[in-house]
Design a protein around this motif. Structure first.
Motif, short mmCIF file in Angstrom:
data_model
loop_
_atom_site.label_atom_id
_atom_site.label_comp_id
_atom_site.label_asym_id
_atom_site.label_seq_id
_atom_site.Cartn_x
_atom_site.Cartn_y
_atom_site.Cartn_z
N ARG A 1 0.77 -1.12 0.01
CA ARG A 1 -0.08 -0.02 0.24
C ARG A 1 0.79 1.36 -0.10
O ARG A 1 0.34 2.02 -0.51
N GLU A 2 2.06 1.41 0.54
CA GLU A 2 2.85 2.27 0.95
C GLU A 2 4.00 2.56 0.08
O GLU A 2 4.37 3.60 -0.12
N ALA A 3 4.38 1.46 -0.71
CA ALA A 3 5.82 1.48 -1.29
C ALA A 3 5.71 2.38 -2.63
O ALA A 3 4.43 2.44 -3.40
N LYS A 4 6.50 3.16 -3.05
CA LYS A 4 6.79 4.02 -4.07
C LYS A 4 7.51 3.19 -5.11
O LYS A 4 8.97 3.25 -4.76
N ILE A 5 6.95 2.71 -6.17
CA ILE A 5 8.06 1.83 -7.09
C ILE A 5 7.82 2.59 -8.65
O ILE A 5 6.62 3.03 -9.19
N PRO A 6 8.95 2.96 -9.22
CA PRO A 6 8.86 3.70 -10.51
C PRO A 6 7.87 2.74 -11.54
O PRO A 6 8.15 1.65 -11.68
N GLY A 7 6.96 3.60 -12.26
CA GLY A 7 6.11 3.14 -13.08
C GLY A 7 4.92 2.40 -12.60
O GLY A 7 3.88 1.97 -13.37
N PHE A 8 4.72 2.39 -11.30
CA PHE A 8 3.51 2.06 -10.57
C PHE A 8 3.07 3.11 -9.67
O PHE A 8 3.64 3.84 -9.19
N ARG A 9 1.52 3.21 -9.92
CA ARG A 9 0.93 4.25 -8.93
C ARG A 9 1.03 3.44 -7.35
O ARG A 9 1.01 2.48 -7.45
N PRO A 10 1.16 4.43 -6.47
CA PRO A 10 0.85 3.79 -5.07
C PRO A 10 -0.06 2.86 -4.69
O PRO A 10 -1.06 3.00 -4.99
N GLY A 11 0.22 1.81 -4.28
CA GLY A 11 -0.54 0.63 -3.84
C GLY A 11 -1.07 -0.32 -5.07
O GLY A 11 -1.60 -1.12 -4.98
N ARG A 12 -0.30 0.24 -6.44
CA ARG A 12 -0.69 -0.68 -7.52
C ARG A 12 0.29 -1.55 -8.06
O ARG A 12 0.25 -2.48 -8.90
N ALA A 13 1.43 -1.72 -7.22
CA ALA A 13 2.56 -2.44 -7.78
C ALA A 13 2.27 -3.86 -7.51
O ALA A 13 1.80 -4.31 -6.38
N PRO A 14 2.63 -4.93 -8.05
CA PRO A 14 2.45 -6.37 -8.00
C PRO A 14 3.10 -6.70 -6.50
O PRO A 14 4.21 -6.30 -6.19
N ARG A 15 2.63 -7.81 -5.92
CA ARG A 15 3.15 -8.10 -4.71
C ARG A 15 4.35 -8.61 -4.65
O ARG A 15 5.22 -8.39 -3.94
N ASP A 16 4.77 -9.36 -5.63
CA ASP A 16 5.82 -10.29 -5.99
C ASP A 16 7.08 -9.27 -6.09
O ASP A 16 8.18 -9.52 -5.83
N VAL A 17 6.81 -8.05 -7.11
CA VAL A 17 7.86 -7.23 -7.13
C VAL A 17 8.03 -6.37 -5.85
O VAL A 17 9.25 -6.33 -5.39
N ILE A 18 7.16 -6.22 -4.98
CA ILE A 18 7.12 -5.44 -3.74
C ILE A 18 8.11 -6.45 -2.63
O ILE A 18 9.04 -6.12 -2.16
N SER A 19 7.86 -7.74 -2.83
CA SER A 19 8.57 -9.00 -1.91
C SER A 19 9.89 -9.05 -2.48
O SER A 19 10.68 -9.04 -1.36
N ARG A 20 10.16 -8.98 -3.62
CA ARG A 20 11.59 -8.96 -3.97
C ARG A 20 12.36 -7.75 -3.81
O ARG A 20 13.43 -7.88 -3.19
N ARG A 21 11.84 -6.61 -4.11
CA ARG A 21 12.37 -5.49 -3.89
C ARG A 21 12.76 -4.91 -2.40
O ARG A 21 13.92 -4.35 -2.07
N PHE A 22 11.77 -5.30 -1.58
CA PHE A 22 11.93 -5.00 -0.31
C PHE A 22 12.06 -6.03 0.72
O PHE A 22 11.74 -6.03 2.05
N ALA A 23 12.59 -7.22 0.22
CA ALA A 23 12.67 -8.42 1.27
C ALA A 23 13.41 -8.18 2.24
O ALA A 23 12.90 -8.57 3.22
#
Length: 433
Positions: free
Chosen positions: A37-59
């Motif tokens: 919900r809170e992470a900011k990923i380039p190319g994605f609106r806040p809260g819209r980034a895929p969970r697997d992307v979040i889990s890898r990037r912020f492992a």
């Protein structure tokens, strides 16, 4: 949770905790959702980034947050399940975390000691008979007269024991001025127009005694042997020569015990003064005896109680005791070099003091719980008033300073333990010697 506890020392426990995989997974999902919900990923609106992307990037961050949540939960569960009275968490080690598997970690804790109280009511005590003698009253009268005495210049006679002599002196040792050997101690080197008591004790060994028999204008040489343990190390064990000149003599004149004297004292007569002194001495004796009897109670409780002490608490108390001893030495003018030389002795004394203090606190706290002794706000206010008088402040200022230092509860705890000692004294079996 699977919790295993092992005793690894006096009042010290090793606690191994295994958090079930389901609880770990739930915590992981909760943290991952928060990051999503809170992470900011380039190319994605806040809260819209895929969970697997979040889990890898912020492992690493996610794992840390999961650990930071589950370790306190495991600790609280261990305390609850095993009724642990924790004093301090010393370490958190061996944290093993893998998503989808149980998380394990180890805590090292110091806990309160488990012990049995001795019989603490009707402690046998012997009270010393209070007796204010005429000689004691005479001594106080003498002290009052001494404090009110004046020092008057006299001529035509030599210095007598008890006089003050206006003196110049200068010392030399090993072919050098003492002022050069001990530059920080002016009173040992060269002194001009100094009133020196004609008495055996003096900062320069033998100087005060050497003044007896000298007259104004007289000069003489004094051979001085500094003892090997002299406080000024630069002069310890050395021989020195001092050249002394007496420039004047003053003798003590005691005031007449007349109506004017008693008026200044706020008394009507000598009999009234002596009566007040007797009352004051009796009150002081009573306070001293009260303190002595409390000391006997403390000694009894420490000797009759067996308990292990938490090392972390004793270590803190030892540091405080070392600080107190060193501060006292410094206030008395003991050189830092001497303190350093005796640091092992200081530490051993502090360690013994610390162990007795800690042991006594646990004993009195247990008695307070058993007898339901509490420190009321009135009790606390009385103690704050005492501290205010000591530090020439107001109770409000003392309270504000203690609250600022987060120490008000320490004073409340101290008051409570003192009430326990008074309770024990009231319950003691006291016989008069």
């Amino acid at each position: 949770m699977n919790i295993q506890i092992e005793d690894i020392g006096p009042c010290r426990k090793s606690v191994r905790i295994e958090v079930p995989a389901e609880q770990v997974g739930a915590a992981y999902e909760q943290v991952l959702n928060e990051f999503t919900r809170e992470a900011k990923i380039p190319g994605f609106r806040p809260g819209r980034a895929p969970r697997d992307v979040i889990s890898r990037r912020f492992a690493a961050d996610i794992q840390k947050e999961v650990k930071d949540r589950l370790v306190p939960e495991g600790y609280r569960e261990a305390v609850k399940q095993h009724s642990l009275h924790v004093i301090e968490v010393l370490a958190v080690d061996d944290v093993a975390f893998v998503a989808g598997a149980p998380m394990t970690f180890k805590l090292t804790l110091d806990v309160s000691p488990d012990f049995s109280l001795p019989v603490y009511k009707e402690i046998p005590l012997q009270k010393k008979k209070q007796d204010v003698t005429d000689a004691a009253v005479d001594e106080v009268v003498k002290e009052i007269l001494d404090r009110a005495a004046t020092w008057e210049e006299v001529t035509g006679r030599a210095v007598q024991a008890g006089d003050l002599a206006m003196t110049d002196y200068e010392g030399a040792a090993d072919g050098k001025p003492v002022a050069e050997l001990a530059p920080k101690m002016e009173m040992l080197g060269k002194v001009t127009d100094q009133l020196i008591p004609a008495q055996p004790e003096s900062i320069v060994p033998g100087l005060g005694a050497a003044l007896v028999g000298m007259s104004a204008g007289e000069r003489k040489q004094l051979a001085v042997d500094f003892p090997a343990d002299y406080f000024e190390k630069a002069l310890a064990g050395k021989k020195a020569d001092y050249f002394i000149t007496v420039k004047g003599v003053r003798e003590k004149k005691l005031p007449a015990m007349d109506a004017e004297f008693f008026k200044k004292m706020g008394m009507e007569s000598e009999a009234a003064l002596r009566d007040q002194i007797r009352k004051d001495l009796a009150a002081a004796q009573g306070q001293q005896e009260h303190a002595r009897l409390r000391g006997e109670i403390v000694k009894y409780l420490i000797e009759k109680t067996t308990l292990d002490l938490p090392a972390s608490v004793v270590e803190r108390e030892t540091r405080d005791a070392v600080y107190d001893i060193v501060s006292t030495h410094r206030a008395r003018g003991v050189p830092q070099e001497t303190i350093e030389e005796k640091k092992e002795e200081v530490f051993q004394t502090a360690a013994r003091t610390a162990q007795d203090r800690v042991k006594l606190r646990y004993i009195l706290h247990r008695i307070a719980e058993q007898e339901k002794v509490e420190a009321t706000e009135e009790d606390l206010a009385g103690r704050l008033a005492e501290l205010a008088r000591r530090y020439r402040s107001t109770p409000e200022e003392v309270r504000a300073e203690l609250e600022k230092k987060d120490s008000l509860d320490d004073i409340r705890f101290e008051v409570r333990l003192n009430k326990v000692l008074d309770f024990l004294l009231a319950e003691a079996k006291v016989t008069e010697q």
